[in-house]
Design an enzyme around this catalytic site. Structure first.
Site, PDB file in Angstrom:
ATOM      1  N   HIS A  10       0.859  -0.936   0.519  1.00 38.73           N
ATOM      2  CA  HIS A  10      -0.342  -0.397   0.360  1.00 38.73           C
ATOM      3  C   HIS A  10       0.967   1.498   0.181  1.00 38.73           C
ATOM      4  O   HIS A  10       0.200   2.006  -0.293  1.00 38.73           O
ATOM      5  CB  HIS A  10      -0.568  -0.100   1.301  1.00 38.73           C
ATOM      6  CG  HIS A  10      -1.604  -1.015   1.339  1.00 38.73           C
ATOM      7  ND1 HIS A  10      -3.325  -0.179   0.311  1.00 38.73           N
ATOM      8  CD2 HIS A  10      -2.600  -1.773   1.189  1.00 38.73           C
ATOM      9  CE1 HIS A  10      -3.984  -1.650   0.398  1.00 38.73           C
ATOM     10  NE2 HIS A  10      -3.159  -2.605   1.321  1.00 38.73           N
ATOM     11  N   LYS A 197      -5.984  15.704   3.727  1.00 32.12           N
ATOM     12  CA  LYS A 197      -5.506  13.880   3.407  1.00 32.12           C
ATOM     13  C   LYS A 197      -4.933  14.154   5.052  1.00 32.12           C
ATOM     14  O   LYS A 197      -4.737  14.994   6.061  1.00 32.12           O
ATOM     15  CB  LYS A 197      -4.438  13.467   2.375  1.00 32.12           C
ATOM     16  CG  LYS A 197      -3.970  14.764   2.822  1.00 32.12           C
ATOM     17  CD  LYS A 197      -3.346  15.096   0.783  1.00 32.12           C
ATOM     18  CE  LYS A 197      -3.837  15.230  -0.092  1.00 32.12           C
ATOM     19  NZ  LYS A 197      -4.753  14.212  -0.706  1.00 32.12           N
ATOM     20  N   ARG A 198      -4.102  12.851   5.464  1.00 28.74           N
ATOM     21  CA  ARG A 198      -2.792  12.567   7.029  1.00 28.74           C
ATOM     22  C   ARG A 198      -1.892  13.659   6.753  1.00 28.74           C
ATOM     23  O   ARG A 198      -1.976  14.320   5.172  1.00 28.74           O
ATOM     24  CB  ARG A 198      -2.794  11.182   6.742  1.00 28.74           C
ATOM     25  CG  ARG A 198      -3.588   9.989   7.133  1.00 28.74           C
ATOM     26  CD  ARG A 198      -4.752   9.963   8.193  1.00 28.74           C
ATOM     27  NE  ARG A 198      -3.504  10.149   9.489  1.00 28.74           N
ATOM     28  CZ  ARG A 198      -3.323   9.669  10.488  1.00 28.74           C
ATOM     29  NH1 ARG A 198      -3.935   8.148  10.355  1.00 28.74           N
ATOM     30  NH2 ARG A 198      -2.313   9.224  11.278  1.00 28.74           N
ATOM     31  N   LYS A 203       2.993  14.524   1.439  1.00 27.79           N
ATOM     32  CA  LYS A 203       1.941  15.331   0.435  1.00 27.79           C
ATOM     33  C   LYS A 203       1.836  16.833   0.776  1.00 27.79           C
ATOM     34  O   LYS A 203       1.112  17.564   0.100  1.00 27.79           O
ATOM     35  CB  LYS A 203       1.125  14.559   2.202  1.00 27.79           C
ATOM     36  CG  LYS A 203       0.525  13.198   1.740  1.00 27.79           C
ATOM     37  CD  LYS A 203      -0.887  12.810   2.624  1.00 27.79           C
ATOM     38  CE  LYS A 203      -0.995  11.681   2.795  1.00 27.79           C
ATOM     39  NZ  LYS A 203      -2.115  10.900   1.842  1.00 27.79           N
ATOM     40  N   THR A 305      -7.312   8.205  -2.818  1.00 28.23           N
ATOM     41  CA  THR A 305      -8.683   7.743  -2.945  1.00 28.23           C
ATOM     42  C   THR A 305      -8.792   8.883  -2.658  1.00 28.23           C
ATOM     43  O   THR A 305     -10.024   9.681  -3.137  1.00 28.23           O
ATOM     44  CB  THR A 305      -8.991   6.798  -2.441  1.00 28.23           C
ATOM     45  OG1 THR A 305      -8.965   7.145  -0.311  1.00 28.23           O
ATOM     46  CG2 THR A 305      -8.430   6.052  -2.264  1.00 28.23           C
ATOM     47  N   LYS A 309     -12.633  10.835  -4.902  1.00 23.98           N
ATOM     48  CA  LYS A 309     -14.017  11.197  -4.257  1.00 23.98           C
ATOM     49  C   LYS A 309     -14.085  13.274  -4.966  1.00 23.98           C
ATOM     50  O   LYS A 309     -15.024  13.220  -5.011  1.00 23.98           O
ATOM     51  CB  LYS A 309     -13.199  11.323  -2.604  1.00 23.98           C
ATOM     52  CG  LYS A 309     -12.914  10.219  -1.822  1.00 23.98           C
ATOM     53  CD  LYS A 309     -12.962   9.956  -0.612  1.00 23.98           C
ATOM     54  CE  LYS A 309     -12.283   9.202  -0.298  1.00 23.98           C
ATOM     55  NZ  LYS A 309     -11.545   8.835   1.406  1.00 23.98           N
TER      56      LYS A 309
HETATM   57  C1  LIG Z   1     -10.407   9.478   1.827  1.00 21.99           C
HETATM   58  C2  LIG Z   1      -9.947   9.831   3.259  1.00 21.99           C
HETATM   59  C3  LIG Z   1      -8.604   9.266   3.288  1.00 21.99           C
HETATM   60  C4  LIG Z   1      -7.383   9.789   2.140  1.00 21.99           C
HETATM   61  O1  LIG Z   1      -7.000  11.047   1.696  1.00 21.99           O
HETATM   62  P1  LIG Z   1      -5.967  10.736   0.389  1.00 21.99           P
HETATM   63  O2  LIG Z   1      -5.976  11.971  -0.137  1.00 21.99           O
HETATM   64  O3  LIG Z   1      -5.928   9.586  -0.786  1.00 21.99           O
HETATM   65  O4  LIG Z   1      -4.838  10.079   1.455  1.00 21.99           O
HETATM   66  C5  LIG Z   1      -8.596   9.822   4.686  1.00 21.99           C
HETATM   67  N1  LIG Z   1      -9.261   9.974   5.754  1.00 21.99           N
HETATM   68  C6  LIG Z   1     -10.670   9.971   5.121  1.00 21.99           C
HETATM   69  C7  LIG Z   1     -11.367  10.357   6.105  1.00 21.99           C
HETATM   70  C8  LIG Z   1     -10.496  10.105   3.985  1.00 21.99           C
HETATM   71  O5  LIG Z   1     -12.373  10.150   3.622  1.00 21.99           O
END
Ligand SMILES: *Cc1c(COP(=O)(O)O)cnc(C)c1O
Length: 338
Positions: A10, A197-198, A203, A305, A309
């Site tokens: 991952h 995101k985290r 990032k 991900t 979204k």
């Molecule tokens: C989708 C999602 C993530 C992943 O986000 P990335 O931008 O792909 O790192 C992390 N936390 C939450 C709450 C999410 O809904």
């Protein structure tokens, strides 16, 4: 065991490719330790046979090395299938992280690009947008590829107007949610530029901050220049022991407060850091977003991900050619990803 297991990698972050100290494993789980030793003995023996007795290569590929157990190496050895989570990431693991293993057993290596449940991230979280199903019919609820049909309306003024109305309504709804939960007022006539995101150096939330500071300096020097109002929205959790990540959160908060103190500028530029980033917050925010920040250092975001979204909810991506951004670009065209 090999016929039973398939391994999805991952991330390429070293911190996630676990290595456990041999003495610790031996003490805490002695039976498991002896099984790992047996797996490794058989694995190294098969490597020696395959590689014509190249003992340097076998040592390099050993599951147990330098008094540590390499868990990812164990995963590859003990699986019949190994995959990354985007086309780019699956190439990167073949060329660097598991290069020796790929040369040894190329047939194991595959790609399975990540996906999201579009029924959650469109149908459930964005009912206003889903209401446009009178254009393409309801089949997309069971078959995401049906969304392609929406392309035929790309120059349809009436549909574009409806899309803008949906986005505006979603921004109003999100502003209400934020007002209730954190007492922050959002300007719904501004562009919602979103990085959620985290919190992690790879990032690059701090890169986004540097651009915001550029905007801020520009507005300080040019208070009357035309400027499309922008609201930069951040949300992120940091791992408990990750000091620099927490410092970056503190920096975003401090800049947000600094801009808030200057009412002339804060009409045009504002920064909000929302607490407790979670899926519920995410479901409210995605439908209201205009710009999706996906600016990881290229080669480090395995897939992402959040990028999917936000694209599904009609935000334009501002991103690097990393992870699934590359495949999103192929799917949505250059007009929708910068
Ligand atoms: C989708 C999602 C993530 C992943 O986000 P990335 O931008 O792909 O790192 C992390 N936390 C939450 C709450 C999410 O809904």
């Amino acid at each position: 065991v090999i016929r039973t297991f398939a391994y999805t990698n991952h991330t390429v972050m070293a911190e996630a490719l676990e290595k456990w100290d041999v003495n610790l494993v031996k003490t805490v789980i002695p039976r498991i330790f002896s099984i790992i030793v047996e797996i490794n003995n058989r694995y190294c023996q098969s490597l020696m046979e395959r590689n014509g007795g190249d003992s340097a290569k076998t040592t390099r590929m050993s599951i147990i090395k330098d008094n540590q157990i390499h868990m990812a190496t164990l995963c590859v050895a003990a699986s019949h299938s190994v995959n990354g989570v985007s086309k780019l990431h699956s190439e990167i693991i073949k060329q660097s992280v598991f290069h020796d293993e790929y040369e040894n057993t190329p047939e194991k290596f595959k790609n399975v690009t990540n996906g999201i449940a579009y029924r959650r991230w469109l149908y459930q979280s964005n009912p206003e947008l889903t209401a446009l199903k009178d254009t393409i019919g309801p089949k997309f609820i069971k078959d995401g590829s049906e969304l392609e049909k929406f392309r035929q309306f790309q120059d349809d003024e009436e549909i574009l107007t409806r899309l803008a109305e949906v986005k505006k309504a979603n921004k109003e709804a999100f502003a209400k949610y934020v007002k209730n939960s954190s007492d922050i007022i959002l300007n719904t006539d501004s562009i919602f530029d979103v990085q959620v995101k985290r919190l992690h150096e790879y990032k690059r939330q701090h890169l986004n901050v540097m651009n915001i500071l550029t905007d801020y300096a520009y507005l300080l020097n040019n208070p009357d220049a035309p400027f499309t109002p922008k609201t930069y929205i951040f949300a992120a959790k940091a791992a408990p022991g990750y000091y620099l990540a927490k410092q970056i959160i503190k920096m975003i908060w401090a800049i947000s407060e600094e801009i808030r103190k200057n009412p002339r500028i804060s009409q045009k530029l504002s920064v909000v850091f929302l607490e407790n980033y979670c899926v519920t917050l995410s479901e409210h925010l995605m439908p209201a977003s205009d710009v999706s920040e996906q600016i990881s250092l290229a080669g480090t975001e395995a897939s992402g991900t959040g990028n999917m979204k936000l694209m599904l909810n009609g935000a334009i991506t501002l991103g690097t050619l990393d992870g699934a951004n590359i495949e999103i670009k192929e799917a949505c065209g250059d007009d929708n990803i910068v």
